[in-house]
Motif scaffolding. Structure first.
Motif, PDB file in Angstrom:
ATOM      1  N   LEU A 187      -8.537  38.949  32.717  1.00 16.77           N
ATOM      2  CA  LEU A 187      -7.283  39.116  31.980  1.00 16.77           C
ATOM      3  C   LEU A 187      -7.323  40.355  31.091  1.00 16.77           C
ATOM      4  CD1 LEU A 187      -6.463  35.418  31.008  1.00 16.77           C
ATOM      5  CD2 LEU A 187      -5.651  36.748  32.961  1.00 16.77           C
ATOM      6  N   LYS A 188      -8.484  40.645  30.539  1.00 17.05           N
ATOM      7  CA  LYS A 188      -8.622  41.890  29.768  1.00 17.05           C
ATOM      8  C   LYS A 188      -8.370  43.096  30.674  1.00 17.05           C
ATOM      9  CE  LYS A 188     -12.066  44.816  27.580  1.00 17.05           C
ATOM     10  NZ  LYS A 188     -13.509  45.009  27.337  1.00 17.05           N
ATOM     11  N   ARG A 189      -8.940  43.040  31.872  1.00 21.03           N
ATOM     12  CA  ARG A 189      -8.855  44.165  32.814  1.00 21.03           C
ATOM     13  C   ARG A 189      -7.450  44.319  33.397  1.00 21.03           C
ATOM     14  NH1 ARG A 189     -12.666  42.370  35.627  1.00 21.03           N
ATOM     15  NH2 ARG A 189     -11.477  41.371  37.284  1.00 21.03           N
ATOM     16  N   GLU A 190      -6.830  43.216  33.795  1.00 19.77           N
ATOM     17  CA  GLU A 190      -5.559  43.293  34.519  1.00 19.77           C
ATOM     18  C   GLU A 190      -4.338  43.258  33.600  1.00 19.77           C
ATOM     19  OE1 GLU A 190      -5.419  40.455  37.693  1.00 19.77           O
ATOM     20  OE2 GLU A 190      -7.278  41.188  38.611  1.00 19.77           O
ATOM     21  N   LEU A 191      -4.435  42.559  32.483  1.00 14.27           N
ATOM     22  CA  LEU A 191      -3.293  42.458  31.567  1.00 14.27           C
ATOM     23  C   LEU A 191      -3.449  43.372  30.358  1.00 14.27           C
ATOM     24  CD1 LEU A 191      -2.663  38.584  31.544  1.00 14.27           C
ATOM     25  CD2 LEU A 191      -1.674  40.328  33.050  1.00 14.27           C
ATOM     26  N   HIS A 192      -4.627  43.991  30.203  1.00 11.29           N
ATOM     27  CA  HIS A 192      -4.908  44.914  29.091  1.00 11.29           C
ATOM     28  C   HIS A 192      -4.709  44.237  27.735  1.00 11.29           C
ATOM     29  CE1 HIS A 192      -4.984  47.909  32.246  1.00 11.29           C
ATOM     30  NE2 HIS A 192      -3.766  47.571  32.590  1.00 11.29           N
ATOM     31  N   VAL A 193      -5.132  42.968  27.653  1.00  9.36           N
ATOM     32  CA  VAL A 193      -4.949  42.225  26.410  1.00  9.36           C
ATOM     33  C   VAL A 193      -6.132  42.447  25.469  1.00  9.36           C
ATOM     34  CG1 VAL A 193      -3.534  40.402  27.432  1.00  9.36           C
ATOM     35  CG2 VAL A 193      -6.028  40.151  27.396  1.00  9.36           C
ATOM     36  N   THR A 194      -5.860  42.198  24.205  1.00  5.49           N
ATOM     37  CA  THR A 194      -6.915  42.097  23.201  1.00  5.49           C
ATOM     38  C   THR A 194      -7.336  40.638  23.143  1.00  5.49           C
ATOM     39  OG1 THR A 194      -5.897  43.886  21.941  1.00  5.49           O
ATOM     40  CG2 THR A 194      -7.457  42.460  20.758  1.00  5.49           C
ATOM     41  N   SER A 195      -8.645  40.383  23.149  1.00 10.02           N
ATOM     42  CA  SER A 195      -9.133  39.005  23.176  1.00 10.02           C
ATOM     43  C   SER A 195      -9.986  38.728  21.946  1.00 10.02           C
ATOM     44  CB  SER A 195      -9.979  38.757  24.438  1.00 10.02           C
ATOM     45  OG  SER A 195      -9.258  39.088  25.607  1.00 10.02           O
ATOM     46  N   ILE A 196      -9.779  37.546  21.368  1.00 13.10           N
ATOM     47  CA  ILE A 196     -10.616  37.068  20.266  1.00 13.10           C
ATOM     48  C   ILE A 196     -11.158  35.716  20.697  1.00 13.10           C
ATOM     49  CG2 ILE A 196     -10.744  36.512  17.818  1.00 13.10           C
ATOM     50  CD1 ILE A 196      -8.198  38.223  17.453  1.00 13.10           C
ATOM     51  N   VAL A 197     -12.472  35.637  20.848  1.00 11.00           N
ATOM     52  CA  VAL A 197     -13.120  34.458  21.413  1.00 11.00           C
ATOM     53  C   VAL A 197     -14.021  33.818  20.368  1.00 11.00           C
ATOM     54  CG1 VAL A 197     -14.566  33.573  23.291  1.00 11.00           C
ATOM     55  CG2 VAL A 197     -13.132  35.616  23.668  1.00 11.00           C
ATOM     56  N   VAL A 198     -13.710  32.587  19.987  1.00 13.57           N
ATOM     57  CA  VAL A 198     -14.578  31.800  19.121  1.00 13.57           C
ATOM     58  C   VAL A 198     -15.456  30.939  20.013  1.00 13.57           C
ATOM     59  CG1 VAL A 198     -14.552  29.768  17.623  1.00 13.57           C
ATOM     60  CG2 VAL A 198     -13.173  31.757  17.032  1.00 13.57           C
ATOM     61  N   THR A 199     -16.776  31.027  19.849  1.00 12.06           N
ATOM     62  CA  THR A 199     -17.651  30.279  20.748  1.00 12.06           C
ATOM     63  C   THR A 199     -19.015  30.009  20.123  1.00 12.06           C
ATOM     64  OG1 THR A 199     -18.551  30.199  23.008  1.00 12.06           O
ATOM     65  CG2 THR A 199     -18.584  32.340  21.908  1.00 12.06           C
ATOM     66  N   HIS A 200     -19.638  28.899  20.597  1.00 12.60           N
ATOM     67  CA  HIS A 200     -21.059  28.634  20.316  1.00 12.60           C
ATOM     68  C   HIS A 200     -21.923  29.072  21.498  1.00 12.60           C
ATOM     69  CE1 HIS A 200     -19.189  25.430  17.704  1.00 12.60           C
ATOM     70  NE2 HIS A 200     -20.135  25.863  16.887  1.00 12.60           N
ATOM     71  N   ASP A 201     -21.277  29.391  22.597  1.00 14.96           N
ATOM     72  CA  ASP A 201     -21.957  29.648  23.870  1.00 14.96           C
ATOM     73  C   ASP A 201     -22.425  31.108  23.910  1.00 14.96           C
ATOM     74  OD1 ASP A 201     -22.629  30.166  26.511  1.00 14.96           O
ATOM     75  OD2 ASP A 201     -20.922  29.088  27.358  1.00 14.96           O
ATOM     76  N   MET A 202     -23.707  31.323  23.652  1.00 11.39           N
ATOM     77  CA  MET A 202     -24.197  32.695  23.571  1.00 11.39           C
ATOM     78  C   MET A 202     -24.218  33.391  24.926  1.00 11.39           C
ATOM     79  SD  MET A 202     -24.352  33.292  20.457  1.00 11.39           S
ATOM     80  CE  MET A 202     -24.819  34.989  20.757  1.00 11.39           C
TER      81      MET A 202
END
Length: 257
Positions: free
Chosen positions: A185-200
């Motif tokens: 989605l970053k590549r095709e939609l050129h979106v900015t992403s903010i990801v909250v995660t515990h998964d390193m």
């Protein structure tokens, strides 16, 4: 100009201090990953960015406009620039897959049923589940529900996608499908992403930049390579999934008699 800015944001719930005058500038088109222990304020930070919470002190800015002081009505067009993938997906159980994905289009646009049907098909194809449109959420696996929720999150072609623990509850293979979708989605939609995660594993795979929240403050801000090389013991214990000295000390306490 940063796309999103937190300026001196302070948030407290009762006696619990969550965000202690934090500052953060988020660059457009990049993927920011936010790590930190449970209860460290990661999800609270996301809710400030999209206006679901307002800071006790400080300011939140989007595209050069201050948004924390806007009314709910004024926030509507701002929020439509954001897609939000909730931790458990938050699908409507009484609606079919296609009705779930169509929901924001029905609520916030004047598109015809034919246009909505076409967009729903496009978004389901983008997450690799075009054949599920007539199914109910209860018929789907956990990974499929996350992907349908993501299709709904991108229905309005957002500029920013907020991911709240996107791989929680998924096996490693299904979790990696979500990671690949974040990258796609970053590549095709050129979106900015903010990801909250515990998964390193997920963090290292999708991040351009990683920040870590600890006791209300950002104690790290850098690249995935830099976080791996950090000599801060708090960061290293978290990255390796190891209990720190304070956690082990709590286990050694004798129960009262």
């Amino acid at each position: 100009m940063p796309l999103i800015e937190l300026r001196n944001v302070y948030k407290q719930f009762g006696r619990l201090l969550v965000l202690n005058h934090v500052n953060l500038a988020i660059e457009e088109g990049k993927t920011l990953v936010v790590i930190g222990a449970s209860g460290s304020g990661k999800s609270v930070m996301l809710k400030h960015i999209v206006g679901l919470l307002k800071p006790d002190e400080g300011e939140v800015w989007y595209r050069g406009e201050r948004i924390d002081n806007l009314s709910e009505r004024q926030l509507v067009p701002i929020r439509q620039k954001f897609g939000f993938l909730f931790q458990m997906g938050a699908l409507f159980d009484s609606m079919t897959v296609e009705e779930n994905v169509a929901f924001p289009l029905v609520e916030h646009t004047n598109k015809t049923p034919e246009e909505i049907d076409r967009i729903v098909g496009q978004k389901l194809a983008m997450v690799g589940l075009p054949e599920t449109r007539k199914k109910m959420p209860g018929e789907l696996s956990g990974g499929q529900r996350k992907r349908i929720a993501l299709a709904r999150a991108i229905a309005l072609d957002p500029q920013v996608i907020l991911y709240d623990e996107p791989t929680t509850g998924l096996d490693p293979i299904r979790a990696d499908v979500i990671n690949e979708l974040i990258l796609k989605l970053k590549r095709e939609l050129h979106v900015t992403s903010i990801v909250v995660t515990h998964d390193m594993h997920s963090a290292f795979k999708v991040a351009d930049r990683i920040v870590m929240l600890f006791q209300g403050n950002f104690i790290f801000d850098g690249t995935p390579e830099e976080v791996e090389k950090s000599d801060n013991p708090v960061i290293q214990h978290f990255v390796r999934g190891e209990a720190g000295p304070e956690d082990l000390a709590a286990l050694d306490q004798t129960a009262p008699r």
